[in-house]
Design an enzyme around this catalytic site. Sequence first.
Site, PDB file in Angstrom:
ATOM      1  CG  HIS B  72      -3.990  -2.940   5.226  1.00  0.00           C
ATOM      2  ND1 HIS B  72      -3.995  -1.663   4.675  1.00  0.00           N
ATOM      3  CD2 HIS B  72      -3.745  -3.839   4.153  1.00  0.00           C
ATOM      4  CE1 HIS B  72      -4.192  -1.899   3.561  1.00  0.00           C
ATOM      5  NE2 HIS B  72      -4.026  -3.036   3.120  1.00  0.00           N
ATOM      6  CG  ASP B 164      -6.520  -3.458   0.035  1.00  0.00           C
ATOM      7  OD1 ASP B 164      -6.098  -2.685   0.811  1.00  0.00           O
ATOM      8  OD2 ASP B 164      -5.685  -4.175  -0.599  1.00  0.00           O
ATOM      9  CG  HIS B 191      -5.222   1.664  -1.990  1.00  0.00           C
ATOM     10  ND1 HIS B 191      -4.116   0.834  -1.843  1.00  0.00           N
ATOM     11  CD2 HIS B 191      -4.976   2.585  -3.177  1.00  0.00           C
ATOM     12  CE1 HIS B 191      -3.384   1.237  -2.819  1.00  0.00           C
ATOM     13  NE2 HIS B 191      -3.704   2.171  -3.710  1.00  0.00           N
ATOM     14  CG  HIS B 244      -1.750   1.901   2.400  1.00  0.00           C
ATOM     15  ND1 HIS B 244      -2.249   2.854   1.401  1.00  0.00           N
ATOM     16  CD2 HIS B 244      -2.134   0.655   1.856  1.00  0.00           C
ATOM     17  CE1 HIS B 244      -2.855   2.095   0.872  1.00  0.00           C
ATOM     18  NE2 HIS B 244      -2.912   0.818   1.011  1.00  0.00           N
ATOM     19  CG  ASN B 291      -0.194   1.484  -5.140  1.00  0.00           C
ATOM     20  OD1 ASN B 291       0.297   2.784  -4.793  1.00  0.00           O
ATOM     21  ND2 ASN B 291      -1.115   1.390  -5.804  1.00  0.00           N
ATOM     22  CG  ASP B 318      -0.365  -3.011   2.202  1.00  0.00           C
ATOM     23  OD1 ASP B 318      -1.235  -3.959   2.087  1.00  0.00           O
ATOM     24  OD2 ASP B 318      -0.015  -2.186   1.391  1.00  0.00           O
TER      25      ASP B 318
END
Lengths: 341, 448
Positions: B72, B164, B191, B244, B291, B318
């Site tokens: 990521h 994403d 996501h 995440h 985020n 990320d």
Amino acid sequence: MIQPGSHLLGLEGMGAREITHILDLAMSFEEILERSVKKVPTLRGRTIVNAFFEPSTRTRVSFELAQKRLSADVVNFSTGGSSLSKGETLRDTIANLEAMKVDMIVVRHSMAGVPHMLAMHTSASVVNAGDGSHEHPTQGLLDLYTMRGRLGDLAGRQVTIVGDIAHSRVARSNIWGLRALGAHVTVCGPRTMMPKRVEDLGVEVEYDLLRAIRKADAINVLRIQFERHGTPNFPNAREYMRLFGITNEVLRHTKPECFVMHPGPMNRGVEISPEVADGPRQVILQQVTNGVAVRMAVCYQFAGGVTQGTEEESAPPRVPASRAASGRPKPGSAPRVAAGA
Amino acid sequence: MRLDIESLEREHVLTHAVLVDPQKRTQAGGEIWNRDGEIVEVAYDGSCAAPTEVPRVDLKGLFLAPGLVDVHVHFREPGQEYKEDIESGSRAAAAGGFTSVVMMPNTEPALDHASVVRSVLERGRDVGLCDIQCAGALTLGRAGESLAEYEDLRAAGASALTDDGSPVVDTVLMRRALEHASMLGLVAMVHSEEKALSRGGHMHEGYWSTQLGIPGIPAACEEIGVARDVLLARETGAALHVAHVSTRGAVDILRLAKREWKVDVTAEATPHHLELTDRELVDYSPDFKMNPPLRTEEDRKAVLEGVVDGTLDCIATDHAPHAPMEKDLEFERAPVGVIGLETAFAVAHSALVATKRLTLADLVVRMSLAPARRFGLPGGCLEAGAPASFAILDPKERWRVSADLLQSKSRNCPFLGRTLRGRVVATIYRGQLVHQAPAPTEPLAQVR
């Protein structure tokens, strides 16, 4: 780094001593407002910029009057007339203000944290005139000043804040200031306008208005707004008035000496009924008058009135003994400017 | 401790290192014989069969793991090369011990057509500092309106599919996307976020958003999204990878999905969610804005538990570079995202291994083997025939993160100024030495 004591970013973290010191200073400045010539040379040669990135009338005028009465050189700018609309970043604007060697920046912004960012990047003193839903410390101080003027020592007193707590910077500054001075605070308002874990700020949460105000010594009524990001957060003004509106009928359930405050601007008929807004129980215009004295004290305290000029010239006038009425805390013989900051 | 060399020969033996093998979950002294970018032999007990004329490189006192794999990252090329490009991103990856990364498709244009995917992969090969892979977009322009051509993307080399940061809002379209992807054997990365609940929010909704007056994003926003996507994966039998994960509720839902519902789902945690909480926002620094946002201490602990018990299979950064001029804005105006490649190992090691929650080998599973297996990437193991890509580690070194160490073009790192435990001393990518950490400075050496 933010220099502690050189900025007024919020009442959070301020102790009773610091707050009381500013309120005592304000008492000595209030006297000037009664004179026929309402001006002292205290901040002569100091330059203050009032940077208002969000529309404001009363706060800006109140600051400007306070600064002019202290003989500071004052420049105002608001978003429309500044480079912000030309695509310049806030950081650039700050750097420009910094380069012009101003002593103090009074800042109002629709976003929380902007005064912090400013304080991080400027050597001028920063005074927060309201940032998003975060704090409005001079409003908090003038509310404290108004309450102290009527109630004396605020320790043990009961203050109820009614309205949109989640989006209110006035509520937060009031909560911190009142808690520091030992008052009990109850917040009351719709569930949809109550911020998460607000009780961890040291307040009681009450959704029943009559229960919330029963023991109150003062009620602070907040301005209400029914829409956030396009989603309604309450049915309508009628339902609001029914549950949380401050009316004469509601005030019948309070202690007789309990009084009503409002930071303005008011929505008459929504959060406060017209008869209360103009009635004998409110102190709303007194708050406005006190606002000038409190902001004089804040400008004096944070624009560093003693670092230049002589001590005599920059010291605030002493309070006539007659004005230091009993029940009010007596200001020190001469306010200590460096200390308490 | 540092290597004593400038470069590596075409054929060489790495000796005296502690080999961290994520497949066997062991760490033991051994030797690795490499030739032409591939492992020839992994030997323990001094039994390496390499002829004596093959040069030996002494790694005494250091640990050697397969090169780390990050599924990521945002390398911003094409379109936003002022933030990062494939070359600077590759250097950041190498500095963090990563030899394989998967780029997200939120470039300009988005990676929604084979031609863009091919050009990105080609550019990665030209730079040659790590394996550059990418995920194709689930929908055209990542706009959530119509499906991209998955077979074309797959044939061009896309390793996965994802929109994403712009989750597919339309649940029917998301179902179709999962069905089509699963038919072609592609993993869909999500996501997960219920956008209506996060609208206008800039940090986790909790005590700190209340104190700071910043509009909040509730935990339920992520949890509703994860629940939806997991249920769609159960419905369709598709392979799902949840990016995440940051809340206790999301970890609980994933545990249930894996253990009880037997959904084909994997998930990742970021280093910043393992180490930081919403309290960091007290100074309104946009370097802590991302985020999903930093959550509470309770959520952080749940994410740590999730990584320990395997509910969260991988650690992924990320890595999201933004230029200083973009981050130097009002908190609410600043873009979301932080860089993470160069600190990931040290942060994860500090949070998981230094605290004895995981062994070093188990951490290496989550940072190489598991993500490589899930997305069918080379690497993640120490065995003959595998790429000679390694992270050389000193788990004991304490070092202070500073901006001048960073290889990324951007500086939005939430760990600046922090002292971390565990360091990537060098990185070998397909037999080439692609990174060596600068020597520790004197005061830090004394800290040890």
